[in-house]
Motif scaffolding. Structure first.
Motif: not given
Lengths: 92, 177
Positions: A15-41
């Motif tokens: 429980k003491a192991i923390a996620p990478s500090p940028d994880l929240i930022q990645r979670m905010l950006v990634l789904p939008q990129e993923q959706t864009k990529t899947s639409v492109m595909l």
């Protein structure tokens, strides 16, 4: 109670192991990129399907033409004969 | 509990990333894998945001997605080659730590950790879910019942069985209870 103590200790350690500090930022950006990529595909896949379907239609059309046209078959046969003659000549 | 329609995707990410990561960690015991699962969970949340009816609370919904994503991740990982599996376990066994006094103690501790991890991983799915949500997330019986769509009594039974099962499995490797 020994094993319970160890389990508790193990869980506390995990429980003491923390996620990478940028994880929240990645979670905010990634789904939008993923959706864009899947639409492109999806669009690419659609494009390819159209291309394949079109080539199949052209193939069927040409095939029918070839069978229907005796001259074309003759030309085709002559080509095969010439090719066979050429290749066998090389071996003789 | 805030109604989901008043929440933005961003606020949900900010308030739930830690809990998704921690829950996933309970299933996979690896930071990288837990982050991969977190990523997968939020992609799903983002894609289903407009179709979520709000029957359950946002947290319950996200916990459900996390549990399902973690279980399928573990299932996929179990299908990996034996070599990869051995490599991972050896790495874990020989991982160096600064404050460990002797190599023997380090080995013993790592072996004990492995035994505990294997015991948790070998629990049947429902027992494992109840166990992880109880001990990693410290959720109440009612919350777990809502996530697992069970009665509180059934959750209590699963927790007891998981505890007994772990004690049985660890009796030989870790020590007497």
């Amino acid at each position: 109670m020994k094993s319970e103590h160890y389990i508790q200790h193990y869980i506390e350690q995990e429980k003491a192991i923390a996620p990478s500090p940028d994880l929240i930022q990645r979670m905010l950006v990634l789904p939008q990129e993923q959706t864009k990529t899947s639409v492109m595909l999806r669009n690419q896949l659609f494009g390819w399907s159209i291309a394949v379907a079109a080539s199949m239609l052209v193939g069927i059309f040409l095939g029918n033409k070839l069978v229907a046209n005796d001259e074309l078959i003759l030309v085709n046969d002559n080509l095969i004969e010439n090719f066979t003659a050429l290749t066998t000549y090389g071996y003789e | 509990m805030q109604h989901f329609q008043t929440l933005s995707y961003e606020s949900v990410v900010r308030t739930h990333t830690q809990l998704v990561f921690r829950t996933a960690f309970g299933f996979v015991h690896s930071k990288e894998d837990a982050e991969d699962i977190t990523q997968e969970v939020f992609i799903k949340v983002y894609q289903s945001w407009n179709t979520f009816r709000g029957d359950a609370s946002v947290s319950t919904w996200i916990y459900r997605i996390t549990v399902n994503a973690s279980l399928s991740f573990v299932e996929q990982k179990q299908r990996r080659s034996f070599i990869e599996w051995t490599e991972d376990h050896l790495k874990q066994l020989f991982k160096t730590q600064n404050n460990v006094p002797t190599p023997i103690e380090l080995m013993e501790e790592k072996e004990r950790e492995l035994a505990i991890r294997n015991a948790i991983d070998s629990l049947p799915d429902r027992q494992r879910i109840a166990f992880i949500l109880t001990y990693y997330e410290e959720l109440s019986q009612r919350e777990i019942a809502a996530i697992m769509e069970l009665t509180e009594g059934a959750v209590e039974q699963l927790k007891q069985r998981a505890k007994k099962e772990l004690q049985k499995k660890l009796r030989t490797s870790v020590g007497n209870i």
